[in-house]
Design a protein around this motif. Sequence first.
Motif, PDB file in Angstrom:
ATOM      1  N   PHE A  62      13.149  11.328  37.905  1.00 49.76           N
ATOM      2  CA  PHE A  62      14.429  11.242  38.590  1.00 49.76           C
ATOM      3  C   PHE A  62      15.548  11.494  37.576  1.00 49.76           C
ATOM      4  O   PHE A  62      15.579  10.875  36.506  1.00 49.76           O
ATOM      5  N   GLU A  63      16.453  12.410  37.895  1.00 44.09           N
ATOM      6  CA  GLU A  63      17.536  12.775  37.004  1.00 44.09           C
ATOM      7  C   GLU A  63      18.864  12.724  37.751  1.00 44.09           C
ATOM      8  O   GLU A  63      18.902  12.903  38.971  1.00 44.09           O
ATOM      9  N   ARG A  80       8.536  -0.871  33.481  1.00 43.71           N
ATOM     10  CA  ARG A  80       8.156  -0.403  32.146  1.00 43.71           C
ATOM     11  C   ARG A  80       7.798   1.081  32.144  1.00 43.71           C
ATOM     12  O   ARG A  80       8.069   1.799  31.185  1.00 43.71           O
ATOM     13  N   ASN A  81       7.182   1.564  33.219  1.00 43.54           N
ATOM     14  CA  ASN A  81       6.747   2.966  33.264  1.00 43.54           C
ATOM     15  C   ASN A  81       7.568   3.798  34.255  1.00 43.54           C
ATOM     16  O   ASN A  81       7.079   4.788  34.797  1.00 43.54           O
ATOM     17  N   ALA A  82       8.812   3.395  34.465  1.00 41.38           N
ATOM     18  CA  ALA A  82       9.667   4.112  35.418  1.00 41.38           C
ATOM     19  C   ALA A  82       9.895   5.551  34.964  1.00 41.38           C
ATOM     20  O   ALA A  82      10.129   5.815  33.779  1.00 41.38           O
ATOM     21  N   LYS A  83       9.815   6.489  35.891  1.00 44.36           N
ATOM     22  CA  LYS A  83      10.038   7.900  35.588  1.00 44.36           C
ATOM     23  C   LYS A  83      11.475   8.266  35.967  1.00 44.36           C
ATOM     24  O   LYS A  83      11.736   8.890  36.997  1.00 44.36           O
ATOM     25  N   ILE A  84      12.377   7.826  35.125  1.00 47.45           N
ATOM     26  CA  ILE A  84      13.808   8.020  35.348  1.00 47.45           C
ATOM     27  C   ILE A  84      14.438   8.466  34.037  1.00 47.45           C
ATOM     28  O   ILE A  84      14.112   7.933  32.971  1.00 47.45           O
ATOM     29  N   LYS A  85      15.331   9.426  34.102  1.00 46.96           N
ATOM     30  CA  LYS A  85      16.027   9.876  32.907  1.00 46.96           C
ATOM     31  C   LYS A  85      17.062   8.818  32.539  1.00 46.96           C
ATOM     32  O   LYS A  85      18.203   8.829  33.015  1.00 46.96           O
ATOM     33  N   TRP A  86      16.635   7.893  31.672  1.00 46.25           N
ATOM     34  CA  TRP A  86      17.450   6.708  31.386  1.00 46.25           C
ATOM     35  C   TRP A  86      16.938   6.102  30.080  1.00 46.25           C
ATOM     36  O   TRP A  86      15.744   5.907  29.910  1.00 46.25           O
ATOM     37  N   ASP A  87      17.815   5.776  29.168  1.00 50.90           N
ATOM     38  CA  ASP A  87      17.424   5.205  27.879  1.00 50.90           C
ATOM     39  C   ASP A  87      17.723   3.713  27.872  1.00 50.90           C
ATOM     40  O   ASP A  87      18.850   3.289  27.635  1.00 50.90           O
ATOM     41  N   ILE A  88      16.692   2.891  28.136  1.00 53.41           N
ATOM     42  CA  ILE A  88      16.925   1.442  28.182  1.00 53.41           C
ATOM     43  C   ILE A  88      17.150   0.856  26.794  1.00 53.41           C
ATOM     44  O   ILE A  88      17.458  -0.335  26.671  1.00 53.41           O
ATOM     45  N   VAL A 163      19.959  -2.240  22.603  1.00 53.46           N
ATOM     46  CA  VAL A 163      21.056  -2.966  23.239  1.00 53.46           C
ATOM     47  C   VAL A 163      20.768  -4.457  23.421  1.00 53.46           C
ATOM     48  O   VAL A 163      21.696  -5.254  23.535  1.00 53.46           O
ATOM     49  N   GLN A 164      19.515  -4.857  23.442  1.00 53.06           N
ATOM     50  CA  GLN A 164      19.189  -6.279  23.529  1.00 53.06           C
ATOM     51  C   GLN A 164      19.286  -6.883  22.129  1.00 53.06           C
ATOM     52  O   GLN A 164      18.289  -7.062  21.434  1.00 53.06           O
ATOM     53  N   ARG A 165      20.498  -7.224  21.741  1.00 55.64           N
ATOM     54  CA  ARG A 165      20.748  -7.701  20.370  1.00 55.64           C
ATOM     55  C   ARG A 165      20.889  -9.219  20.318  1.00 55.64           C
ATOM     56  O   ARG A 165      20.695  -9.913  21.300  1.00 55.64           O
ATOM     57  N   LEU A 166      21.254  -9.685  19.137  1.00 58.08           N
ATOM     58  CA  LEU A 166      21.377 -11.114  18.880  1.00 58.08           C
ATOM     59  C   LEU A 166      22.782 -11.444  18.398  1.00 58.08           C
ATOM     60  O   LEU A 166      23.505 -10.567  17.910  1.00 58.08           O
ATOM     61  N   PRO A 193      10.028   4.484  15.683  1.00 65.14           N
ATOM     62  CA  PRO A 193      11.120   3.770  16.355  1.00 65.14           C
ATOM     63  C   PRO A 193      10.784   3.305  17.766  1.00 65.14           C
ATOM     64  O   PRO A 193      11.225   2.232  18.195  1.00 65.14           O
ATOM     65  N   THR A 194      10.006   4.082  18.501  1.00 70.78           N
ATOM     66  CA  THR A 194       9.671   3.688  19.871  1.00 70.78           C
ATOM     67  C   THR A 194       8.742   2.485  19.916  1.00 70.78           C
ATOM     68  O   THR A 194       8.632   1.816  20.947  1.00 70.78           O
ATOM     69  N   ASP A 195       8.047   2.208  18.807  1.00 68.42           N
ATOM     70  CA  ASP A 195       7.097   1.102  18.758  1.00 68.42           C
ATOM     71  C   ASP A 195       7.648  -0.128  18.045  1.00 68.42           C
ATOM     72  O   ASP A 195       6.991  -1.171  18.018  1.00 68.42           O
ATOM     73  N   GLN A 196       8.824  -0.002  17.440  1.00 67.57           N
ATOM     74  CA  GLN A 196       9.392  -1.129  16.715  1.00 67.57           C
ATOM     75  C   GLN A 196       9.849  -2.228  17.674  1.00 67.57           C
ATOM     76  O   GLN A 196      10.235  -1.973  18.803  1.00 67.57           O
TER      77      GLN A 196
END
Length: 239
Positions: A62-63, A80-88, A163-166, A193-196
């Motif tokens: 989805f775009e 978690r596996n949503a197919k949406i053009k979106w950077d969580i 974005v989920q910071r402290l 980076p994707t696995d950190q």
Amino acid sequence: MKFYFIPALLVSVAIANSTAAHARDLTVATWNLGWHLSQAEAKTWIKECGQSFALNQATGIFEPSTTGQTKPGWELRWGRNAKIKWDIAKKPPCDVFQSNFKIVPVTESAYQKRAQQISEFIRSNVDADIMAFQEVSGETAVREVLPNSGADYEVCSFDTFKVQRLAIAWKRSLGSSTDCVVEKSLSLPQLDPTDQVRPGLSVTLQIDGKPLRIMTVHLKSSCVSPLEDRGKLDGAGDA
């Protein structure tokens, strides 16, 4: 829109004073605010969740689109596996707020009310000397929910990583910190980076001439696992 809050965890800490016969009692609170953004960031997020998306038949994703069979972001299937053009990593998914398992589209006025309610809850029920927050976008987001816009608090936070910071806030009457450190080693920086995972955050306060170091962490999803699962994370791999 209704918002429900889970009371923050409060801990009393006694700080010994070597020059006096008594100890100072400090109250420390920790609270996960759940994908909490500043009002300015929320305004952008609300607009993007309200935009039209269409399924790209070639990619199955989805775009953002203004043509074809479209639906707003509030109506997409997230996860978690949503197919949406979106950077969580940069902005929350659009299903953060739900009622009866259905997404509640957020408005700017509702988000402002949420911040006001959190601020009032802190003022009336928490009022801790030191507060550690998780899932906040940064200092501005925290100050907006502190009583009096945080005028009576110092805040340590950061704007890197996801974005989920402290953040750690403490009453100005306690004095300034001698450091504000992002504990990067906890993020497993040697990984892609994707696995950190998330880093930690620490701050050192000088209370009555003695250092008090506070650190807050935000564990990866499923880090709290049943003992019979032998400490596995997300069902795969040892902790």
